[in-house]
Scaffold this active site. Structure first.
Site, PDB file in Angstrom:
ATOM      1  N   LEU A  66       0.865  -1.169   0.000  1.00  0.00           N
ATOM      2  CA  LEU A  66       0.000   0.000   0.000  1.00  0.00           C
ATOM      3  C   LEU A  66       0.903   1.221   0.000  1.00  0.00           C
ATOM      4  O   LEU A  66       1.980   1.200   0.591  1.00  0.00           O
ATOM      5  CB  LEU A  66      -0.903   0.023   1.242  1.00  0.00           C
ATOM      6  CG  LEU A  66      -1.965  -1.068   1.374  1.00  0.00           C
ATOM      7  CD1 LEU A  66      -2.725  -0.902   2.690  1.00  0.00           C
ATOM      8  CD2 LEU A  66      -2.945  -1.044   0.211  1.00  0.00           C
ATOM      9  N   ASP A  67       0.473   2.285  -0.650  1.00  0.00           N
ATOM     10  CA  ASP A  67       1.242   3.523  -0.611  1.00  0.00           C
ATOM     11  C   ASP A  67       1.395   3.997   0.831  1.00  0.00           C
ATOM     12  O   ASP A  67       0.563   3.683   1.694  1.00  0.00           O
ATOM     13  CB  ASP A  67       0.551   4.612  -1.434  1.00  0.00           C
ATOM     14  CG  ASP A  67       0.456   4.262  -2.905  1.00  0.00           C
ATOM     15  OD1 ASP A  67       1.298   3.470  -3.375  1.00  0.00           O
ATOM     16  OD2 ASP A  67      -0.449   4.786  -3.576  1.00  0.00           O
ATOM     17  N   LYS A  68       2.409   4.795   1.074  1.00  0.00           N
ATOM     18  CA  LYS A  68       2.710   5.295   2.417  1.00  0.00           C
ATOM     19  C   LYS A  68       1.471   5.862   3.109  1.00  0.00           C
ATOM     20  O   LYS A  68       1.204   5.579   4.273  1.00  0.00           O
ATOM     21  CB  LYS A  68       3.799   6.373   2.324  1.00  0.00           C
ATOM     22  CG  LYS A  68       4.089   7.084   3.639  1.00  0.00           C
ATOM     23  CD  LYS A  68       5.106   8.194   3.438  1.00  0.00           C
ATOM     24  CE  LYS A  68       5.322   8.981   4.723  1.00  0.00           C
ATOM     25  NZ  LYS A  68       6.274  10.105   4.541  1.00  0.00           N
ATOM     26  N   ARG A 101      -5.399   5.627  -7.769  1.00  0.00           N
ATOM     27  CA  ARG A 101      -5.128   7.057  -7.854  1.00  0.00           C
ATOM     28  C   ARG A 101      -4.996   7.499  -9.316  1.00  0.00           C
ATOM     29  O   ARG A 101      -5.545   8.526  -9.726  1.00  0.00           O
ATOM     30  CB  ARG A 101      -3.867   7.392  -7.068  1.00  0.00           C
ATOM     31  CG  ARG A 101      -3.982   7.074  -5.587  1.00  0.00           C
ATOM     32  CD  ARG A 101      -2.625   7.068  -4.892  1.00  0.00           C
ATOM     33  NE  ARG A 101      -2.008   8.385  -4.928  1.00  0.00           N
ATOM     34  CZ  ARG A 101      -0.765   8.629  -4.526  1.00  0.00           C
ATOM     35  NH1 ARG A 101       0.000   7.622  -4.085  1.00  0.00           N
ATOM     36  NH2 ARG A 101      -0.286   9.846  -4.577  1.00  0.00           N
TER      37      ARG A 101
END
Length: 319
Positions: A137-139, A236
């Protein structure tokens, strides 16, 4: 201490013309391209049963067999970082990742990551590639992740990921009012001018996102996205491509848009929302040992709940 990793795969026809090491890195995603090149040169990774060179071309349909000895990886230090554990047994660990936690060490984030935390919680994962991490997962994306605790579990979960049988569902808040749900089927790859970003591009890898509307507001929409593939920044990029960028997305969000006549409190919240409004709410997979279907859900974090409350109040007030 070493463990043996053995796996057979077929080269997809779509990879025809690629270098062997390039194709191998896309197939054996647990390992870096450099590590795979070394194994090719050593004969631990064979092509149709024979030794090949990293630069040799593949044509699709060949059999790749990887039989390698894995030594413990001491490059990363265990660190006592709190984990929100949803489920754990001898094979898998499911966590609810908070915003701000980087998954894997990299330039700019050498430690303080989920990987460091996992090594502290499960020291035996030092002998499993990437400490058992099979997806990311992105930060600043919150929510559910599964981590393999054994090589066999990792192989099973990677196979399920590649077969697209792992169910991953996300909640997102986007700018703009969607009239209906749909599907984005658009390949994603590196942005041609900005290497730090991803983009919809003809040369990218296949990427499919299904989405549906949960709730509409005056200038925003709460959507639920289901991933069919798992490309970097997929939701995104796809939502921005549809001109419905995620609230708080500093990379793909574009110019801030505020609902006309909104209360100052809502405007300030939208201006200062410090991350992309994205949460991995549901994760389902087959248990690597029992084969039982495992389904997990994580409630929305407080910041997204607050955002939805403000948008809902604004919508009801201005009707």
């Amino acid at each position: 201490m070493t463990e043996t990793f053995h796996r057979n795969e077929r080269v997809p026809e779509a990879m025809a013309g690629q270098r062997l090491d390039q194709a191998a890195s896309a197939i054996f995603t647990d390992f870096s391209r450099e590590r795979l090149k070394t194994w090719i040169k050593q004969g631990a990774l064979t092509l149709d049963g024979g030794q090949a060179r990293p630069k040799d071309k593949v044509y699709g349909g060949e059999r790749l067999e990887l039989h390698a000895e894995l030594e413990e990886d001491h490059r990363f230090e265990p660190q006592d970082i709190a984990l929100s554990i949803v489920f754990e047994d001898d094979e898998v660990l499911v966590i609810d990742k908070p915003a701000g936690l980087v998954v894997h060490p990299a330039a700019g984030n050498p430690d303080g990551t989920l990987l460091n935390a996992v090594l502290h919680h499960c020291p035996e994962l030092v002998s499993v590639p990437r400490a058992g991490i099979v997806h990311r997962l992105d930060k600043d994306t919150t929510g559910l992740m599964v981590i393999a605790k054994t090589l066999a579990a990792q192989t099973s979960l990677v196979d399920q990921m590649q077969a697209r049988t792992v169910a991953r569902e996300y909640d997102a808040v986007v700018t703009g009012v969607m009239t209906s749900g749909g599907t984005v089927d658009a390949p994603i790859g590196r942005h041609p001018k900005d290497r730090k970003r991803q983009a919809v591009t003809a040369s990218g890898k296949a990427a499919v996102t299904h989405y549906r509307v949960v709730e509409r507001f005056r200038g925003h929409t709460h959507v639920r996205c289901r991933l069919e593939t798992g490309r970097t920044h997929q939701i995104r990029v796809h939502m921005a491509h549809k001109r419905f960028p995620l609230v708080g997305d500093s990379v793909y969000g574009g110019r801030l848009k505020l609902p006309a006549g909104a209360e100052e409190a809502l405007k300030e919240l939208l201006r200062t929302f410090s991350r992309q409004a994205l949460h991995a709410r549901k994760l389902a997979f087959l248990h690597p040992t029992s084969g039982q279907e495992m389904t997990f859900r994580a409630e929305l974090p407080d910041d997204m709940l607050m955002l939805l409350d403000y948008l809902r109040d604004d919508h009801e007030t201005m009707r």
